[in-house]
Design an enzyme around this catalytic site. Structure first.
Site, short mmCIF file in Angstrom:
data_model
loop_
_atom_site.label_atom_id
_atom_site.label_comp_id
_atom_site.label_asym_id
_atom_site.label_seq_id
_atom_site.Cartn_x
_atom_site.Cartn_y
_atom_site.Cartn_z
N SER A 6 0.84 -1.20 0.00
CA SER A 6 0.00 0.00 0.00
C SER A 6 0.87 1.25 0.00
O SER A 6 1.64 1.48 0.93
CB SER A 6 -0.90 0.01 1.23
OG SER A 6 -1.43 1.31 1.39
N HIS A 31 -1.07 -1.16 -4.48
CA HIS A 31 -2.34 -0.84 -3.83
C HIS A 31 -2.41 0.67 -3.54
O HIS A 31 -1.52 1.23 -2.90
CB HIS A 31 -2.44 -1.63 -2.53
CG HIS A 31 -3.76 -1.53 -1.84
ND1 HIS A 31 -4.87 -2.27 -2.21
CD2 HIS A 31 -4.16 -0.77 -0.79
CE1 HIS A 31 -5.89 -1.98 -1.41
NE2 HIS A 31 -5.49 -1.06 -0.54
N ASP A 33 -4.77 3.68 -1.95
CA ASP A 33 -5.89 3.97 -1.05
C ASP A 33 -6.42 5.37 -1.30
O ASP A 33 -5.75 6.35 -1.01
CB ASP A 33 -5.43 3.83 0.41
CG ASP A 33 -5.16 2.38 0.77
OD1 ASP A 33 -6.09 1.56 0.66
OD2 ASP A 33 -4.01 2.07 1.16
N HIS A 64 -8.26 1.10 -4.25
CA HIS A 64 -9.21 0.83 -3.15
C HIS A 64 -9.93 2.14 -2.82
O HIS A 64 -9.34 3.04 -2.23
CB HIS A 64 -8.40 0.29 -1.95
CG HIS A 64 -9.20 0.08 -0.71
ND1 HIS A 64 -8.61 -0.18 0.51
CD2 HIS A 64 -10.54 0.09 -0.47
CE1 HIS A 64 -9.55 -0.33 1.43
NE2 HIS A 64 -10.72 -0.15 0.87
N MET A 135 -11.47 -6.24 4.79
CA MET A 135 -10.69 -5.33 5.64
C MET A 135 -10.37 -6.04 6.96
O MET A 135 -11.26 -6.57 7.63
CB MET A 135 -11.49 -4.05 5.95
CG MET A 135 -11.68 -3.12 4.77
SD MET A 135 -10.18 -2.68 3.88
CE MET A 135 -9.22 -1.84 5.14
#
Ligand code: DX5
Ligand code: ZN
Length: 213
Positions: A6, A31, A33, A64, A135
């Site tokens: 992330s 990833h 966010d 995401h 999650m």
């Protein structure tokens, strides 16, 4: 196990360096966010910064969304051709329609479940999905502790997907490290997101390799 570091835990003053570092260290997805300050109590990045990430990433983006208006954000990010876009089931009145829209844009659709949301809530959507993201922290911040109840939930989802859509991948996001990677593997998890674990490691290649079991 596939690994999606992330970028939230990257050094934003050296974003290109860090994105290139995880890609050359063997990650499978990058990833990203996206938080809007409404669905979650944090605000991160929009299309200007995500397009800068896309320009230096050599692996597909895994976007995401943690936002209130999913459709608006899907339209913003679709031109960047991410591998996946995932949205929260808790925040979408018409998930089936949005799945179709994401797929029609040539992007793999995924749904995210918050820690309290049961896998049964997506039973009738599972056959249309490429991935379900569970999650294992409350969305909003990196560096939180892993919520153990995701373990029985991943097992249940694994049984469901074997029955309804064996090609659908299971991803887990939050508090993932070498301490819980084996149990996640045993539950049938295919992809892990890891922010602080990868970026706090001096040797990113070693950190990613320790998750690729
Ligand atoms: C939290 C984000 C996560 C987070 C993971 O809302 O969805 O992707 O960055 O960070 P770690 O691995 O530090 O829990
Ligand atoms: Zn995430």
């Amino acid at each position: 196990m596939l690994v999606a570091p992330s970028v939230l835990s990257a050094d934003f003053g050296n974003l290109q360096r860090d994105v290139e570092a995880i890609c050359s260290a063997g990650c499978d997805l990058v990833h990203v966010d996206v938080m809007d300050g409404h669905f979650v109590p944090n605000l991160t990045i929009g299309p200007v910064v995500v397009s800068a990430i896309a320009a230096c990433a050599t692996k597909p983006l895994d976007i995401h969304l943690m936002v209130e208006n999913n459709t608006f954000f899907v339209d913003l990010f679709a031109p960047l051709k991410p591998g996946y876009i995932s949205f929260h089931i808790e925040e979408e009145k018409h998930p089936h329609r949005l799945i179709q829209k994401i797929r029609s844009l040539g992007i793999k659709p995924a749904i995210v479940l918050n820690p309290h949301t049961p896998p049964e809530s997506i039973e009738y959507l599972l056959q249309d999905l490429d991935m379900v993201l569970l999650m294992s922290v409350n969305p909003g911040f990196g560096g939180q502790s892993f919520i153990e109840s995701v373990i029985p939930k991943a097992k249940k989802l694994n049984e469901m997907r074997k029955r309804l859509n064996p090609k659908c991948l299971i991803e887990v996001d939050g508090g993932v490290s070498d301490k819980n990677i084996h149990i996640l593997k045993d539950c049938g998890v295919d992809i892990v997101v890891a922010g602080s674990y990868v970026f706090n490691h001096v040797n990113k290649e070693e950190a990613i390799a320790s998750l690729k079991i």
